[in-house]
Enzyme design. Sequence first.
Site, mmCIF file in Angstrom:
data_model
loop_
_atom_site.group_PDB
_atom_site.id
_atom_site.type_symbol
_atom_site.label_atom_id
_atom_site.label_comp_id
_atom_site.label_asym_id
_atom_site.label_seq_id
_atom_site.Cartn_x
_atom_site.Cartn_y
_atom_site.Cartn_z
ATOM 1 N N LYS A 172 22.262 -28.450 76.406
ATOM 2 C CA LYS A 172 22.363 -29.643 77.264
ATOM 3 C C LYS A 172 23.704 -29.577 77.981
ATOM 4 O O LYS A 172 24.645 -28.968 77.500
ATOM 5 C CB LYS A 172 22.312 -30.916 76.408
ATOM 6 C CG LYS A 172 21.939 -32.159 77.162
ATOM 7 C CD LYS A 172 20.436 -32.314 77.236
ATOM 8 C CE LYS A 172 20.022 -33.471 78.102
ATOM 9 N NZ LYS A 172 18.578 -33.721 77.972
ATOM 10 N N ASP A 177 18.274 -34.714 84.025
ATOM 11 C CA ASP A 177 18.303 -35.765 83.002
ATOM 12 C C ASP A 177 18.817 -37.000 83.739
ATOM 13 O O ASP A 177 18.706 -37.071 84.979
ATOM 14 C CB ASP A 177 19.219 -35.357 81.823
ATOM 15 C CG ASP A 177 19.029 -36.244 80.596
ATOM 16 O OD1 ASP A 177 18.052 -36.047 79.855
ATOM 17 O OD2 ASP A 177 19.847 -37.165 80.363
HETATM 18 P P1 NDP Z 1 17.038 -41.535 85.509
HETATM 19 O O1 NDP Z 1 18.441 -41.327 85.912
HETATM 20 O O2 NDP Z 1 15.944 -41.154 86.430
HETATM 21 O O3 NDP Z 1 16.806 -43.058 85.085
HETATM 22 C C1 NDP Z 1 17.562 -43.660 84.096
HETATM 23 C C2 NDP Z 1 17.135 -45.099 83.979
HETATM 24 O O4 NDP Z 1 17.726 -45.653 82.807
HETATM 25 C C3 NDP Z 1 17.619 -45.966 85.144
HETATM 26 O O5 NDP Z 1 16.735 -47.013 85.346
HETATM 27 C C4 NDP Z 1 18.964 -46.466 84.618
HETATM 28 O O6 NDP Z 1 19.397 -47.665 85.216
HETATM 29 C C5 NDP Z 1 18.647 -46.702 83.167
HETATM 30 N N1 NDP Z 1 19.848 -46.569 82.341
HETATM 31 C C6 NDP Z 1 20.700 -45.523 82.279
HETATM 32 N N2 NDP Z 1 21.689 -45.755 81.407
HETATM 33 C C7 NDP Z 1 21.452 -46.982 80.905
HETATM 34 C C8 NDP Z 1 22.104 -47.792 79.957
HETATM 35 N N3 NDP Z 1 23.226 -47.378 79.343
HETATM 36 N N4 NDP Z 1 21.556 -49.008 79.664
HETATM 37 C C9 NDP Z 1 20.424 -49.425 80.281
HETATM 38 N N5 NDP Z 1 19.777 -48.708 81.204
HETATM 39 C C10 NDP Z 1 20.273 -47.509 81.497
HETATM 40 O O7 NDP Z 1 16.890 -40.746 84.102
HETATM 41 P P2 NDP Z 1 15.578 -40.271 83.372
HETATM 42 O O8 NDP Z 1 14.470 -41.216 83.609
HETATM 43 O O9 NDP Z 1 15.385 -38.831 83.668
HETATM 44 O O10 NDP Z 1 16.037 -40.340 81.840
HETATM 45 C C11 NDP Z 1 15.835 -41.491 81.026
HETATM 46 C C12 NDP Z 1 15.883 -41.094 79.567
HETATM 47 O O11 NDP Z 1 14.874 -40.111 79.292
HETATM 48 C C13 NDP Z 1 17.183 -40.442 79.093
HETATM 49 O O12 NDP Z 1 17.413 -40.790 77.755
HETATM 50 C C14 NDP Z 1 16.884 -38.953 79.174
HETATM 51 O O13 NDP Z 1 17.715 -38.202 78.324
HETATM 52 C C15 NDP Z 1 15.442 -38.950 78.708
HETATM 53 N N6 NDP Z 1 14.622 -37.797 79.057
HETATM 54 C C16 NDP Z 1 14.492 -37.395 80.349
HETATM 55 C C17 NDP Z 1 13.681 -36.326 80.650
HETATM 56 C C18 NDP Z 1 13.424 -35.895 82.045
HETATM 57 O O14 NDP Z 1 12.612 -34.985 82.231
HETATM 58 N N7 NDP Z 1 14.018 -36.491 83.053
HETATM 59 C C19 NDP Z 1 12.997 -35.569 79.592
HETATM 60 C C20 NDP Z 1 13.160 -36.131 78.280
HETATM 61 C C21 NDP Z 1 13.955 -37.190 78.045
HETATM 62 P P3 NDP Z 1 20.522 -47.628 86.367
HETATM 63 O O15 NDP Z 1 19.809 -47.210 87.599
HETATM 64 O O16 NDP Z 1 21.005 -49.047 86.393
HETATM 65 O O17 NDP Z 1 21.572 -46.669 85.912
HETATM 66 O O1 2IT Z 2 15.822 -34.378 77.431
HETATM 67 C C1 2IT Z 2 15.069 -33.542 77.967
HETATM 68 O O2 2IT Z 2 14.168 -32.972 77.331
HETATM 69 C C2 2IT Z 2 15.259 -33.250 79.381
HETATM 70 N N1 2IT Z 2 16.088 -33.863 80.019
HETATM 71 C C3 2IT Z 2 14.441 -32.182 80.053
HETATM 72 C C4 2IT Z 2 14.975 -30.819 79.762
HETATM 73 C C5 2IT Z 2 14.360 -29.703 80.540
HETATM 74 O O3 2IT Z 2 14.898 -28.584 80.413
HETATM 75 O O4 2IT Z 2 13.385 -29.889 81.258
#
Ligand code: NDP
Ligand code: 2IT
Length: 450
Positions: free
Chosen positions: A132, A172
Amino acid sequence: MEDIRLKDLTLDSILELVKTKNPEQKEFYQAVQEVMETVVPFIKDHKKYQQSGLIERLLEPERSVMFRVPWEDKDGTYRVNRGFRVQFNSALGPYKGGLRFHPSVNLGIIKFLAFEQTFKNSLTGLPLGGGKGGSDFNPRDKTDAEVMRFCQSFMSELRRYISKDTDVPAGDIGVGEREIGYMFGQYKRLTAEFTGVITGKGLAYGGSKVRTQSTGYGLLYFVNEMLKEGHGSIDGKTVAISGSGNVAQFACEKAIDLGAQVVAMSDSNGSIYDKDGIDEEKLNYIKHLKNMKRGRIKEYAEKYNSEYKEVTPWNVDCDVALPCAAENEITAKEAKTLVKNKVICVAEGANMPCTVDAIKILQESGVIYAPGKATNAGGVAVSGLEMTQNANRLSWSFDTVDERLVKIMKRIHKKCVKYGKNRDQINYLKGANIAGFIKVADAMIAQGNV
Ligand code: NDP
Ligand code: 2IT
């Protein structure tokens, strides 16, 4: 002074070692605790995994890189952020895991994410190690040009540590298609190579179909499997989702698609409650609002005349709660609220959104709970499929990738049941941790003390 080493294979000794070696990395400590609480009893019953050094190696990243990221803002001021890449474990394949750009990023956060990723990637069944990275840069209030300059500077340094066969980053929090494009472009320019060094690329230049949707879709495929074990299916259920970014948007899309009613979404400022449910048109508005306008969820409430509160979205009546924002968003307090509101199922779209106490409350109250390393593995799984397509210079159809995603999520669910079933109950946390652990540990033992 004595060497710092593991005294014995008890949970207390393991946690003491982690605390001593990583003071102040509280999220990393929490992730280790969550895994080891279920893995230690398993090790006790399986002599093979009591081999000396195995657990110490599992808890120590193979490599952690921290670097300076200088860039120039729109006013011509020189700025400096900190960049990270933690290459945690390569027993199963090249390091694989996303990059997070958020002001809260520090070494402890990246280590917890890389540690979790190691087990998650193992669960996918694909040949992927765990890593990561990211930066404490906040893309939120920056112009496109600032984000581009930052990404170029970040990649100018990161490129030394990655390649298509050694370490393959992705997105992420704060890293979406725009950031991936800028970083890929800079890598290509510096190396003069067009390779699959990063996943989540745009479809025009090597991205995989379904990667954008995969984490959210995969989450719902998994939840549907969970509900089939005694609670019907997702069809007709009421769902609350936190976040409104990539994972939340496509969790919402698939939930609607499968017949559920999504009533809440949020961002870091507050949440909306729409008692009529978010339909396809409203979701398209959210996608545009967040992805193009980079606006706030509050604007949804103004447009659709729904409720907006500066609180988390958990105090609503729902059958299924899907935390899809950030770590530790569900503490004991929110867990109690969910239980009081008779939630049936909590499944993590985000990484470690539930605290250790919250998980205990949910499990003890009979809520079916599943951890992110199982439920959100669809994202990295399709990243793995993107790597395969890139290596073969192929591009599979949407349906082909989606079918594979469904199969992978069902397989992960099966593994959780296999290792987590106790009489009528399925402990998904236990199942995911043990199944993830076995494959990594077996490969580490086979490869010797490295
Ligand atoms: P994005 O940046 O697309 O979206 C993040 C969302 O979460 C936004 O709505 C943001 O709000 C909100 N957010 C971020 N930090 C906080 C906080 N401290 N408190 C409340 N709301 C918060 O990220 P992703 O959707 O990609 O990721 C979301 C989660 O999913 C993370 O935990 C990530 O690690 C996990 N994840 C992502 C993957 C991926 O493929 N993208 C795969 C697996 C897991 P704001 O706009 O106000 O910041
Ligand atoms: O938390 C996760 O699994 C991710 N942000 C996606 C990682 C990836 O390599 O697609």
